[in-house]
Design an enzyme around this catalytic site. Structure first.
Site, mmCIF file in Angstrom:
data_model
loop_
_atom_site.group_PDB
_atom_site.id
_atom_site.type_symbol
_atom_site.label_atom_id
_atom_site.label_comp_id
_atom_site.label_asym_id
_atom_site.label_seq_id
_atom_site.Cartn_x
_atom_site.Cartn_y
_atom_site.Cartn_z
ATOM 1 N N THR A 132 19.762 -20.808 33.016
ATOM 2 C CA THR A 132 18.677 -21.786 33.135
ATOM 3 C C THR A 132 18.470 -22.644 31.896
ATOM 4 O O THR A 132 18.140 -23.825 31.994
ATOM 5 C CB THR A 132 17.365 -21.036 33.460
ATOM 6 O OG1 THR A 132 17.542 -20.393 34.719
ATOM 7 C CG2 THR A 132 16.182 -21.979 33.544
ATOM 8 N N ASP A 151 25.613 -20.320 36.717
ATOM 9 C CA ASP A 151 24.441 -19.512 36.988
ATOM 10 C C ASP A 151 24.947 -18.077 36.899
ATOM 11 O O ASP A 151 25.995 -17.749 37.479
ATOM 12 C CB ASP A 151 23.946 -19.826 38.416
ATOM 13 C CG ASP A 151 22.644 -19.125 38.755
ATOM 14 O OD1 ASP A 151 22.569 -17.886 38.637
ATOM 15 O OD2 ASP A 151 21.694 -19.823 39.165
ATOM 16 N N THR A 191 19.436 -15.280 33.115
ATOM 17 C CA THR A 191 18.712 -14.006 33.067
ATOM 18 C C THR A 191 19.104 -13.068 34.203
ATOM 19 O O THR A 191 18.966 -11.858 34.071
ATOM 20 C CB THR A 191 17.188 -14.242 33.129
ATOM 21 O OG1 THR A 191 16.870 -14.956 34.332
ATOM 22 C CG2 THR A 191 16.696 -14.998 31.921
ATOM 23 N N THR A 246 16.670 -4.268 31.333
ATOM 24 C CA THR A 246 16.617 -4.600 32.752
ATOM 25 C C THR A 246 15.691 -5.804 32.890
ATOM 26 O O THR A 246 14.742 -5.963 32.113
ATOM 27 C CB THR A 246 16.161 -3.361 33.567
ATOM 28 O OG1 THR A 246 16.237 -3.664 34.954
ATOM 29 C CG2 THR A 246 14.761 -2.900 33.217
ATOM 30 N N GLN A 258 14.441 6.216 40.835
ATOM 31 C CA GLN A 258 13.820 4.955 41.270
ATOM 32 C C GLN A 258 12.656 4.574 40.361
ATOM 33 O O GLN A 258 12.171 3.444 40.422
ATOM 34 C CB GLN A 258 13.309 5.080 42.713
ATOM 35 C CG GLN A 258 14.422 5.236 43.721
ATOM 36 C CD GLN A 258 13.934 5.378 45.150
ATOM 37 O OE1 GLN A 258 12.786 5.072 45.458
ATOM 38 N NE2 GLN A 258 14.804 5.851 46.014
#
Ligand code: ASP
Length: 347
Positions: A14, A59, A91, A162, A278
């Protein structure tokens, strides 16, 4: 002169994109046009820098392991000529690149920082300017000899990162590792959090690039009502490795015999199954509950507190090194480059 030399590799993302009718799109040469209009980049206190732009700029949703290989190769090719390396990167898959590069750049002892932005440099409101300038300063003024992500207000260990927000300027987190640095009115880098290289690789002088190749991997997230036949389909040949995203501290439906035997048969066929939680924070501790122990019993290995990004890239890396399945499993459980906390076993 004493100026530090920085190589800026613009891979896309971006930061250098252009608004179009189809949304933000990469445009060749556009970032450098913007940068040329920023006198602050040429302030006498700024490092000397060279921008190397990839053709095409992409991208990061379009990146593959071949792009990581290219980045690692370019860093190695220019390693002696620069003091630090800054990768401008989208990102979306930055955390994967930041997890793969530390494994590939063996013996790295110069800063390799990844950054990008949520809004392009060409917009009147953007986070690109701050991320670019601060990352340039950190890379050349702070001794951080490892692969990091600088984004928003934080310097993070690359292989722990992350992407946690689609829109916040603080888009990244490293939930199982405190930030290596915090940025506000001052830039603070915490020397004690910087990775100490193990004595064995401190003797290594030159940087060596280790290869990574695509492997047949999958991730599979459990949910109440998940059916073993679907899991079994994913586990079929040619699958080499799977990240199983389990509940809590690494638990699964241990009353479901078909579920467990599906996993067991896959392990017997040679599939490496790595258990991750998770939960965003903490890690797998497979033997805390009987529901986790059942996974140990069928041959699922614990991924500890690695991120999914770290576990996937690490498996891919290990499968690229001509190791046996047993060796891959043993390496998965070891901390190789700071991606994993060594198990905290009590009692
Ligand atoms: N889709 C973009 C990319 O990953 C998002 C960004 O750069 O923030 O390249």
């Amino acid at each position: 002169d004493m100026k530090k030399k920085l190589l800026i590799i613009n891979t896309g993302g971006t930061m250098g994109m252009k608004p179009t009718e189809r949304g933000f799109r990469p445009a060749q040469g556009f970032l450098e046009t913007q940068m040329a209009r920023m006198p602050e980049l040429h302030d006498e206190t700024m490092p000397e820098f060279v921008v190397k732009e990839y053709d095409p700029v992409l991208d990061s949703a379009n990146f593959t392991p071949l792009d990581w290989q290219r980045m690692a190769g370019d860093i190695a090719d220019h390693y002696q000529d620069f003091d630090a390396f800054l990768l401008l990167h989208g990102t979306d898959t930055m955390a994967y690149t930041a997890s793969a590069l530390p494994l590939m750049l063996e013996g790295v002892d110069k800063p390799v920082i990844l950054t990008g932005s949520q809004l392009p440099l060409c917009l009147r409101r953007n986070d690109a300017r701050e991320n670019l300038i601060t990352a340039m300063i950190i890379a050349t003024e702070f001794p951080v000899p490892e692969v990091c992500v600088y984004f928003g207000s934080r310097l993070l260990r690359g292989c722990r990162t992350t992407k946690t927000s689609t829109s916040n300027f603080d888009a990244f987190d490293s939930p199982n590792e405190p930030p290596l640095g915090l940025v506000g009115t001052h830039i603070q880098v915490f020397a004690r959090r910087i990775r100490q290289r193990p004595p064995a690789d401190r003797t290594q002088k030159a940087l060596a690039v280790r290869d990574i190749r695509p492997a047949k991997l999958a991730t599979f997230r459990l949910f109440p009502g998940v059916t073993p036949d679907v899991l079994d389909n994913v586990l079929q040949t040619p699958l080499q490795g799977m990240v199983l995203e389990s509940y809590g501290a690494g638990n699964g439906p241990s009353n479901d015999r078909a579920f467990l035997s599906t996993l067991r048969s896959a392990v017997e066929r040679g599939v490496t199954i790595v258990n991750l939680s998770q939960c965003q924070h903490g890690g797998v501790s497979q033997n805390d509950y009987a529901t986790g122990r059942a996974l140990t019993d069928v041959g699922v290995i614990s991924g500890g507190d690695m991120t999914v990004e770290a576990a996937i890239t690490k498996m891919m890396f290990l499968f690229s090194q001509n190791l046996s399945v047993d060796q891959v499993k043993r390496q998965m459980a070891k901390n190789l480059v700071g991606e994993l906390s060594e198990p905290l076993t009590t009692s």
